[in-house]
Design an enzyme around this catalytic site. Structure first.
Site: not given
Ligand code: MRU
Length: 355
Positions: A45-46, A88, A194, A235, A245-246
């Site tokens: 993930r990320g 995703r 996370q 993202d 973003n998250k």
């Molecule tokens: O759902 P995730 O854990 O993949 O979400 C990740 C995030 O929102 C991170 O902040 C983003 O991907 C940047 S990672 C360098």
């Protein structure tokens, strides 16, 4: 250093992030379906890490196929890429990486066997490219970090989320290497934690003092002047500087503005989507209700019939953002101008452009 994604010569080795911090488990992925599942279930993930994983996934999905000719190869490559891109929807890095692979192979006159080699070569280039981007973000962003600061971060943006040292966390990694002394406050990041699981684990390994809070404690921490800077990842960033973003990032941006705390986003140019004019156009992933009805898929915390809404990301409007740290430097508002001045090429990787 932690290697969240790695090519072993015959498989994509990932750290299974659903197991962190309980145990460090590696998984060897050898099929496109395994890569799809790992991305969808957040084993990898990320945004940058899932882009790299998808690139290797496409290679794994194409390498043993039977192709009549180049046209047949391209047709099947596009269909497998479409499949992976659905794992995703919000992080644009996935489409970005797959787009590079498809663009590059379509322009070349090779036979299917050579195109397969090319897919692997390009995937390896993207992995190295991401490491370099992280290093550059780290060195540009390290100027924001000063001795004595407390920095609040959200979700996980470190080595686990990229092929390198990370984005927002990569900045903290670099500042630590420069012997700067600072502390980090970590949002737990409901619902999949996370922050609590992954960022706390990474910061411990980096030797950076960190304090865990629940997401709803951030405003109070700011009211008590406990936070000097907020640093998060992205993202997808649109042409006007809006940031997906998250989930919970937007809350932080709003309370940062209210309390006068600088709010910075860190992201490589591979997370920019200049086809979109603003954040309303970003597809926001909605995930299974069980992620919020249960704690870590085990303990039920509500009535069985609870109606739920579980958006995995939110959109922070550009005008709440103080600056965006990229691999090409720190962008300042107004972002539509500073993004334009980047003279953005579709696939900003020197190695790929010169192939
Ligand atoms: O759902 P995730 O854990 O993949 O979400 C990740 C995030 O929102 C991170 O902040 C983003 O991907 C940047 S990672 C360098």
């Amino acid at each position: 250093m932690i290697k969240s994604v790695e090519w072993t010569g015959k498989s994509l080795r990932i750290i299974d992030q659903t197991e962190i911090p309980r145990q460090l488990v590696y998984r060897e992925l050898t099929t496109i379906e395994e890569v799809f599942e790992a991305i969808q279930k957040l084993k990898v993930r990320g945004a940058p890490a899932i882009g790299i994983a998808a690139a290797f996934g496409l290679y794994l999905g194409m390498k043993n196929g039977d192709y009549q000719d180049k046209a047949d190869f391209l047709l099947q490559a596009h269909s497998r890429s479409d499949y992976l891109a659905k794992a995703r929807p919000t992080a644009v890095n996935l489409k970005w990486a797959l787009g590079i692979l498809l663009d590059k192979i379509s322009g070349q006159p090779e036979k299917p066997a050579q195109l397969i080699d090319r897919l692997l070569e390009l995937s390896l280039i993207l992995l190295k490219d991401d490491q370099e981007r992280c290093n550059k973000i780290g060195s540009h962003g390290s100027h924001l970090i000063h001795n004595g600061m407390v920095i609040l971060t959200h979700c996980n943006t470190g080595a686990l989320a990229t092929a390198g040292i990370g984005t927002a966390l990569g900045i903290l990694h670099t500042a630590r290497q420069m012997s700067k002394n600072f502390e980090v406050m970590v949002d737990e990041t409901r619902p999949l934690l996370q922050g609590a699981r992954l960022t706390m684990w990474e910061l411990q390994q980096l030797g950076i003092p960190s304090t865990l809070i629940t997401d709803n404690m951030a405003a109070y921490a700011m009211q008590l002047n406990k936070i000097d800077l907020v640093l998060v990842g992205a993202d997808r960033i649109t042409a006007n500087g809006d940031v997906a973003n998250k989930i919970g990032t937007y809350n932080l941006a709003v309370i940062s503005r209210f309390h006068g705390v600088p709010f910075y986003v860190a992201a490589p140019l591979s997370s920019f989507d200049l086809n979109l004019t603003d954040g309303n156009q970003i597809p926001v992933e909605e995930r299974a209700r069980e992620e919020i009805t249960h704690i870590w898929q085990k303990l039920s915390i509500t009535i069985p019939e609870a109606q739920c809404w579980n958006p995995a990301f939110d959109i922070t409007p550009a005008d709440l953002i103080t600056g965006i740290v990229t691999d090409r430097g720190i962008l300042n508002p107004p972002f539509n101008d500073s993004i334009k001045r980047l003279n953005f090429k579709k696939y900003q990787t020197q190695e790929v452009l010169s192939l």
